[in-house]
Design an enzyme around this catalytic site. Structure first.
Site, PDB file in Angstrom:
ATOM      1  N   ALA A  66       0.847  -1.190   0.000  1.00 42.18           N
ATOM      2  CA  ALA A  66       0.000   0.000   0.000  1.00 42.18           C
ATOM      3  C   ALA A  66       0.883   1.240   0.000  1.00 42.18           C
ATOM      4  CB  ALA A  66      -0.912  -0.012   1.221  1.00 42.18           C
ATOM      5  N   GLY A 112      -0.318  -5.164   0.903  1.00 40.31           N
ATOM      6  CA  GLY A 112      -1.523  -5.081   0.095  1.00 40.31           C
ATOM      7  C   GLY A 112      -1.377  -5.752  -1.258  1.00 40.31           C
ATOM      8  N   GLU A 115      -2.044  -9.359  -0.591  1.00 36.80           N
ATOM      9  CA  GLU A 115      -3.478  -9.463  -0.314  1.00 36.80           C
ATOM     10  C   GLU A 115      -4.285  -9.372  -1.607  1.00 36.80           C
ATOM     11  OE1 GLU A 115      -4.386  -7.664   3.997  1.00 36.80           O
ATOM     12  OE2 GLU A 115      -3.148  -6.334   2.776  1.00 36.80           O
ATOM     13  N   GLU A 135       3.403  -6.068   7.544  1.00 32.41           N
ATOM     14  CA  GLU A 135       2.707  -5.019   8.286  1.00 32.41           C
ATOM     15  C   GLU A 135       3.153  -4.881   9.736  1.00 32.41           C
ATOM     16  OE1 GLU A 135       0.014  -5.897   4.811  1.00 32.41           O
ATOM     17  OE2 GLU A 135       1.319  -7.046   6.152  1.00 32.41           O
TER      18      GLU A 135
END
Length: 255
Positions: A66, A112, A115, A135
């Site tokens: 992200a 992300g 994911e 993370e």
């Protein structure tokens, strides 16, 4: 529709979405998530498209994570809204799309990015791919479904190991644990992914759509009932009639 951060190409029955932010290793920001959501909506409503491939531009990165700069100063409510919006707008949409989505993981798939790949129905990777959920090094946890999808794919123990340690793993290790289906050279990745897409595109679109919904309920009490209902519903649909007729007439079906 014009896009700024992605490239959308139609190649017969296969559509290719390329995340195109090479200057940031294709990191996911708000605009990119919205553009991806719009692209999947368009393709899901396009009857000429049977399969969707998702990849990143260049050979270094699928999606490196992200865009941290966007949420560095968020509070609790803003952060919850960020995660909820991302899951509902894009990640859950991909998983529940009525058409198969194949991730061609062509480099870093971190945070992300991993994911996003896990939300896809099938994952192929290049030999240079590195995958991980880092993370906890930021004092956070995955927020786009990583804590839920990773255990389903690799088991709880390995998922805990990867999430708690934040380590990156190779494409070959990802294949060993079932996180990706196949590993190819960088040059072979997209052609091999398109080859699989072509095989899938020959089959019943309605059958595949019903299969996606049933497989997504695997391991739940609703799964078997959904399979039974879908099996029955397909008997009233044109795809089943054509498929059975083609089999009895010893010809290829025309779906």
């Amino acid at each position: 529709m014009n896009f700024e951060n992605i490239i959308l190409e139609n190649e017969g029955k296969t559509a290719l979405i390329t995340i195109n932010r090479p200057e940031s290793l294709n990191a996911l920001n708000y605009k990119t998530i919205q553009e991806l959501s719009n692209a999947f909506e368009i393709l899901n409503n396009d009857s000429s498209v049977r399969v969707i491939i998702l990849t990143g531009s260049g050979e270094k990165s699928f999606v490196a994570g992200a865009d941290i700069k966007e949420f560095a100063d968020f509070g609790t409510n803003e952060a919850e809204n960020l995660a909820r919006n991302g899951q509902q707008t894009l990640f859950n949409k991909i998983e529940n799309l009525g058409k198969p989505v194949i991730a061609a993981v062509n480099g870093f798939a971190l945070g992300g990015g991993l994911e996003l790949a896990m939300a896809c129905h099938i994952r192929y990777a290049s030999e240079n791919a590195k995958l991980g959920l880092p993370e906890v090094t930021l004092g956070l946890i995955p927020g786009y479904g990583g804590t839920q999808r990773l255990p389903q794919l690799v088991g709880k123990g390995i998922a805990n190991e990867l999430i708690f340690s934040a380590k990156m793993i190779s494409a070959e290790r990802a294949k060993e644990i079932g996180l990706v289906n196949e590993v190819f050279s960088s040059e072979e990745l997209l052609p091999k992914t398109k080859e699989l897409a072509s095989l899938i595109a020959r089959n019943s679109p309605m059958g595949i759509s019903k299969a996606i919904a049933a497989v997504n309920l695997a391991g739940t009490k609703e799964g078997f009932e959904r399979e039974i209902k879908s099996f029955g519903e397909l008997f009233e649909m044109e795809d089943k009639k054509e498929g059975v007729a083609a089999f009895l007439e010893k010809r290829k079906p025309a779906f």
